[in-house]
Scaffold this motif. Sequence first.
Motif, mmCIF file in Angstrom:
data_model
loop_
_atom_site.group_PDB
_atom_site.id
_atom_site.type_symbol
_atom_site.label_atom_id
_atom_site.label_comp_id
_atom_site.label_asym_id
_atom_site.label_seq_id
_atom_site.Cartn_x
_atom_site.Cartn_y
_atom_site.Cartn_z
ATOM 1 N N ALA A 54 0.847 -1.263 -0.044
ATOM 2 C CA ALA A 54 0.061 -0.052 -0.006
ATOM 3 C C ALA A 54 0.924 1.374 0.058
ATOM 4 N N ASP A 55 1.871 1.183 0.999
ATOM 5 C CA ASP A 55 2.975 2.281 0.856
ATOM 6 C C ASP A 55 3.437 2.542 -0.485
ATOM 7 N N ALA A 56 3.939 1.346 -1.196
ATOM 8 C CA ALA A 56 4.481 1.468 -2.501
ATOM 9 C C ALA A 56 3.380 2.227 -3.526
ATOM 10 N N ALA A 57 2.129 1.700 -3.510
ATOM 11 C CA ALA A 57 1.125 2.274 -4.434
ATOM 12 C C ALA A 57 1.015 3.692 -4.109
ATOM 13 N N ALA A 58 1.088 4.116 -2.984
ATOM 14 C CA ALA A 58 0.858 5.534 -2.632
ATOM 15 C C ALA A 58 1.867 6.283 -3.329
ATOM 16 N N GLU A 59 3.208 5.998 -3.151
ATOM 17 C CA GLU A 59 4.399 6.587 -3.772
ATOM 18 C C GLU A 59 3.951 6.570 -5.216
ATOM 19 N N ALA A 60 3.891 5.509 -5.814
ATOM 20 C CA ALA A 60 3.606 5.351 -7.431
ATOM 21 C C ALA A 60 2.582 6.255 -7.795
ATOM 22 N N CYS A 61 1.381 6.293 -7.189
ATOM 23 C CA CYS A 61 0.271 6.941 -7.836
ATOM 24 C C CYS A 61 0.265 8.555 -7.229
ATOM 25 N N ASP A 62 0.882 8.558 -6.233
ATOM 26 C CA ASP A 62 0.852 10.307 -5.859
ATOM 27 C C ASP A 62 2.491 10.640 -5.442
ATOM 28 N N PRO A 63 3.514 10.487 -6.475
ATOM 29 C CA PRO A 63 4.911 10.805 -6.226
ATOM 30 C C PRO A 63 4.814 12.441 -5.868
ATOM 31 N N SER A 64 6.045 12.626 -4.730
ATOM 32 C CA SER A 64 6.167 13.626 -4.180
ATOM 33 C C SER A 64 6.694 14.641 -5.044
ATOM 34 N N ASP A 65 7.298 14.184 -6.377
ATOM 35 C CA ASP A 65 8.128 15.365 -7.212
ATOM 36 C C ASP A 65 6.904 15.648 -8.284
ATOM 37 N N ARG A 66 6.003 15.284 -8.518
ATOM 38 C CA ARG A 66 4.984 15.548 -9.598
ATOM 39 C C ARG A 66 4.366 16.971 -9.377
ATOM 40 N N MET A 67 4.042 17.372 -10.608
ATOM 41 C CA MET A 67 3.392 18.522 -10.447
ATOM 42 C C MET A 67 1.813 18.362 -10.154
ATOM 43 N N ILE A 68 1.239 18.842 -9.108
ATOM 44 C CA ILE A 68 -0.064 18.511 -8.700
ATOM 45 C C ILE A 68 -1.159 19.329 -9.161
ATOM 46 N N VAL A 69 -2.145 18.880 -9.807
ATOM 47 C CA VAL A 69 -3.027 19.480 -10.620
ATOM 48 C C VAL A 69 -4.137 19.822 -9.204
ATOM 49 N N THR A 70 -4.255 18.668 -8.386
ATOM 50 C CA THR A 70 -5.054 18.785 -7.363
ATOM 51 C C THR A 70 -4.393 17.990 -6.048
ATOM 52 N N PRO A 71 -4.489 18.682 -4.790
ATOM 53 C CA PRO A 71 -3.856 18.264 -3.845
ATOM 54 C C PRO A 71 -4.440 16.708 -3.272
ATOM 55 N N MET A 72 -5.397 16.250 -3.733
ATOM 56 C CA MET A 72 -6.063 14.985 -3.369
ATOM 57 C C MET A 72 -5.275 13.630 -3.811
ATOM 58 N N PRO A 73 -5.054 12.889 -2.865
ATOM 59 C CA PRO A 73 -4.696 11.654 -3.254
ATOM 60 C C PRO A 73 -5.254 10.760 -4.438
ATOM 61 N N ASP A 74 -4.522 10.101 -5.079
ATOM 62 C CA ASP A 74 -5.345 9.228 -6.159
ATOM 63 C C ASP A 74 -5.810 8.003 -5.798
ATOM 64 N N TYR A 75 -6.583 7.786 -4.879
ATOM 65 C CA TYR A 75 -7.018 6.580 -4.207
ATOM 66 C C TYR A 75 -7.508 5.660 -5.376
ATOM 67 N N GLN A 76 -8.147 5.806 -6.401
ATOM 68 C CA GLN A 76 -8.594 5.040 -7.436
ATOM 69 C C GLN A 76 -7.278 4.315 -8.067
ATOM 70 N N CYS A 77 -6.233 5.011 -8.319
ATOM 71 C CA CYS A 77 -4.917 4.645 -8.582
ATOM 72 C C CYS A 77 -4.166 3.616 -7.591
ATOM 73 N N ARG A 78 -4.357 4.105 -6.519
ATOM 74 C CA ARG A 78 -3.826 3.039 -5.297
ATOM 75 C C ARG A 78 -4.856 1.719 -5.226
ATOM 76 N N ARG A 79 -6.048 1.841 -5.297
ATOM 77 C CA ARG A 79 -6.945 0.591 -5.232
ATOM 78 C C ARG A 79 -6.639 -0.238 -6.392
ATOM 79 N N ALA A 80 -6.509 0.357 -7.555
ATOM 80 C CA ALA A 80 -5.860 -0.541 -8.911
ATOM 81 C C ALA A 80 -4.818 -1.238 -8.649
ATOM 82 N N ALA A 81 -3.831 -0.469 -8.071
ATOM 83 C CA ALA A 81 -2.513 -0.840 -7.993
ATOM 84 C C ALA A 81 -2.188 -2.029 -7.041
ATOM 85 N N VAL A 82 -2.940 -1.802 -5.760
ATOM 86 C CA VAL A 82 -3.000 -2.991 -4.874
ATOM 87 C C VAL A 82 -3.811 -4.333 -5.137
ATOM 88 N N ALA A 83 -4.745 -4.032 -6.073
ATOM 89 C CA ALA A 83 -5.621 -5.197 -6.486
ATOM 90 C C ALA A 83 -4.779 -5.885 -7.528
#
Length: 104
Positions: A54-83
């Motif tokens: 889950a931690d790896a999915a969070a880093e991959a889906c919401d990397p700290s160096d990306r240009m953030i359009v919206t500050p919300m975490p990408d939970y859909q990406c995280r769920r898909a990655a873990v699944a």
Amino acid sequence: MKTFIATALAVGLLSASQIAFAAPAPQTVNIVVNADGLDLARASDMRRLRNRIADAAAEACDPSDRMIVTPMPDYQCRRAAVASVEPMVQELAQAARSGRMARR
């Protein structure tokens, strides 16, 4: 006897697009999740492995160096990655419970 795996679990994570309308197809990202010191026959160690995934999915889906359009975490990406790696996690757990897990 505890079965420890000293191998890394390669996790293919799908990163959802960051801009809803202008983005191309989702990107595939490979992340390595370390399973050192875990006995996958134990429920507590399975929880630890899933937390690492889950931690790896969070880093991959919401990397700290990306240009953030919206500050919300990408939970859909995280769920898909873990699944996407759950079948591999189940296979490793079954192998550990049956004593088929190789040691390194």
